[in-house]
Motif scaffolding. Structure first.
Motif, mmCIF file in Angstrom:
data_model
loop_
_atom_site.group_PDB
_atom_site.id
_atom_site.type_symbol
_atom_site.label_atom_id
_atom_site.label_comp_id
_atom_site.label_asym_id
_atom_site.label_seq_id
_atom_site.Cartn_x
_atom_site.Cartn_y
_atom_site.Cartn_z
ATOM 1 N N MET A 22 0.838 -1.199 0.000
ATOM 2 C CA MET A 22 0.000 0.000 0.000
ATOM 3 C C MET A 22 0.874 1.250 0.000
ATOM 4 O O MET A 22 1.898 1.297 0.687
ATOM 5 N N LEU A 23 0.479 2.249 -0.785
ATOM 6 C CA LEU A 23 1.199 3.519 -0.759
ATOM 7 C C LEU A 23 1.021 4.169 0.610
ATOM 8 O O LEU A 23 -0.054 4.068 1.218
ATOM 9 N N VAL A 24 2.056 4.833 1.075
ATOM 10 C CA VAL A 24 1.973 5.508 2.371
ATOM 11 C C VAL A 24 0.834 6.525 2.346
ATOM 12 O O VAL A 24 0.059 6.624 3.303
ATOM 13 N N SER A 25 0.688 7.255 1.252
ATOM 14 C CA SER A 25 -0.380 8.257 1.149
ATOM 15 C C SER A 25 -1.771 7.608 1.225
ATOM 16 O O SER A 25 -2.687 8.176 1.814
ATOM 17 N N THR A 26 -1.919 6.427 0.656
ATOM 18 C CA THR A 26 -3.198 5.708 0.719
ATOM 19 C C THR A 26 -3.478 5.265 2.143
ATOM 20 O O THR A 26 -4.601 5.405 2.644
ATOM 21 N N LEU A 27 -2.466 4.759 2.792
ATOM 22 C CA LEU A 27 -2.605 4.319 4.177
ATOM 23 C C LEU A 27 -3.105 5.469 5.044
ATOM 24 O O LEU A 27 -4.076 5.314 5.790
ATOM 25 N N ILE A 28 -2.497 6.639 4.914
ATOM 26 C CA ILE A 28 -2.882 7.795 5.718
ATOM 27 C C ILE A 28 -4.267 8.318 5.321
ATOM 28 O O ILE A 28 -5.036 8.753 6.168
ATOM 29 N N ALA A 29 -4.592 8.242 4.036
ATOM 30 C CA ALA A 29 -5.909 8.706 3.579
ATOM 31 C C ALA A 29 -7.033 7.888 4.216
ATOM 32 O O ALA A 29 -8.058 8.437 4.612
ATOM 33 N N PHE A 30 -6.839 6.584 4.298
ATOM 34 C CA PHE A 30 -7.881 5.713 4.840
ATOM 35 C C PHE A 30 -7.758 5.482 6.341
ATOM 36 O O PHE A 30 -8.734 5.161 7.007
ATOM 37 N N TYR A 31 -6.552 5.612 6.869
ATOM 38 C CA TYR A 31 -6.297 5.360 8.291
ATOM 39 C C TYR A 31 -5.527 6.527 8.904
ATOM 40 O O TYR A 31 -4.372 6.372 9.323
ATOM 41 N N PRO A 32 -6.122 7.718 8.976
ATOM 42 C CA PRO A 32 -5.395 8.870 9.535
ATOM 43 C C PRO A 32 -4.953 8.657 10.984
ATOM 44 O O PRO A 32 -3.972 9.242 11.432
ATOM 45 N N MET A 41 7.352 5.259 15.185
ATOM 46 C CA MET A 41 8.265 4.238 14.653
ATOM 47 C C MET A 41 9.451 4.876 13.927
ATOM 48 O O MET A 41 10.360 4.176 13.507
ATOM 49 N N GLY A 42 9.397 6.195 13.730
ATOM 50 C CA GLY A 42 10.473 6.885 13.029
ATOM 51 C C GLY A 42 10.165 7.163 11.570
ATOM 52 O O GLY A 42 11.025 7.647 10.837
ATOM 53 N N MET A 43 8.956 6.852 11.154
ATOM 54 C CA MET A 43 8.570 7.069 9.759
ATOM 55 C C MET A 43 7.898 8.434 9.633
ATOM 56 O O MET A 43 6.683 8.547 9.652
ATOM 57 N N MET A 53 4.398 8.183 -3.721
ATOM 58 C CA MET A 53 4.908 7.174 -4.654
ATOM 59 C C MET A 53 5.533 5.969 -3.963
ATOM 60 O O MET A 53 5.906 5.019 -4.610
ATOM 61 N N GLU A 54 5.656 6.035 -2.652
ATOM 62 C CA GLU A 54 6.390 5.018 -1.913
ATOM 63 C C GLU A 54 5.434 4.075 -1.195
ATOM 64 O O GLU A 54 4.503 4.519 -0.528
ATOM 65 N N THR A 55 5.693 2.782 -1.327
ATOM 66 C CA THR A 55 4.890 1.805 -0.596
ATOM 67 C C THR A 55 5.342 1.772 0.859
ATOM 68 O O THR A 55 6.432 2.242 1.197
ATOM 69 N N LEU A 56 4.510 1.195 1.696
ATOM 70 C CA LEU A 56 4.872 1.050 3.101
ATOM 71 C C LEU A 56 6.145 0.212 3.228
ATOM 72 O O LEU A 56 7.001 0.506 4.055
ATOM 73 N N GLU A 57 6.280 -0.804 2.391
ATOM 74 C CA GLU A 57 7.473 -1.647 2.426
ATOM 75 C C GLU A 57 8.725 -0.838 2.086
ATOM 76 O O GLU A 57 9.749 -0.951 2.756
ATOM 77 N N GLU A 58 8.640 -0.001 1.059
ATOM 78 C CA GLU A 58 9.787 0.825 0.669
ATOM 79 C C GLU A 58 10.140 1.825 1.764
ATOM 80 O O GLU A 58 11.310 2.025 2.087
ATOM 81 N N ALA A 59 9.109 2.447 2.358
ATOM 82 C CA ALA A 59 9.344 3.412 3.426
ATOM 83 C C ALA A 59 9.973 2.735 4.639
ATOM 84 O O ALA A 59 10.892 3.276 5.253
ATOM 85 N N ALA A 60 9.479 1.544 4.973
ATOM 86 C CA ALA A 60 10.042 0.807 6.106
ATOM 87 C C ALA A 60 11.511 0.487 5.853
ATOM 88 O O ALA A 60 12.353 0.654 6.743
ATOM 89 N N MET A 61 11.827 0.054 4.652
ATOM 90 C CA MET A 61 13.206 -0.295 4.306
ATOM 91 C C MET A 61 14.119 0.927 4.450
ATOM 92 O O MET A 61 15.210 0.818 5.011
#
Length: 88
Positions: A22-32, A41-43, A53-61
């Motif tokens: 999931m894109l980070v922006s999508t995650l925040i849009a649906f789960y503010p 967590m430092g993100m 443009m970044e998935t949660l996996e990419e951001a975590a990495m």
């Protein structure tokens, strides 16, 4: 990757499952409500351009985190919040 038009067309009541793809922006849009746990967590990339443009996996990495553990922690947070709301 998800298209912003797809997100706009999806009903707000129909939240997508949390996944590391999931894109980070999508995650925040649906789960503010997950903004604070992610920041703890430092993100801090939640509001940066990369979140579009970044998935949660990419951001975590990028932040040295395990994406699977991040997802589990976020799901646990949502579950605890749900329990607290039921007990009100």
């Amino acid at each position: 990757m998800e298209n912003q038009n797809d997100i706009k067309n999806q009903e707000k009541t129909e939240k997508p499952e949390l996944t590391k793809d999931m894109l980070v922006s999508t995650l925040i849009a649906f789960y503010p409500e997950l903004t604070e746990p992610l920041m703890l967590m430092g993100m801090h990339c939640i509001s940066c351009f990369a979140s579009q443009m970044e998935t949660l996996e990419e951001a975590a990495m990028v932040h040295g985190l395990n994406a699977d553990e991040v997802i589990e922690d976020l799901k646990d947070f949502l579950h605890q919040a749900e329990i607290q709301n039921e007990n009100k």
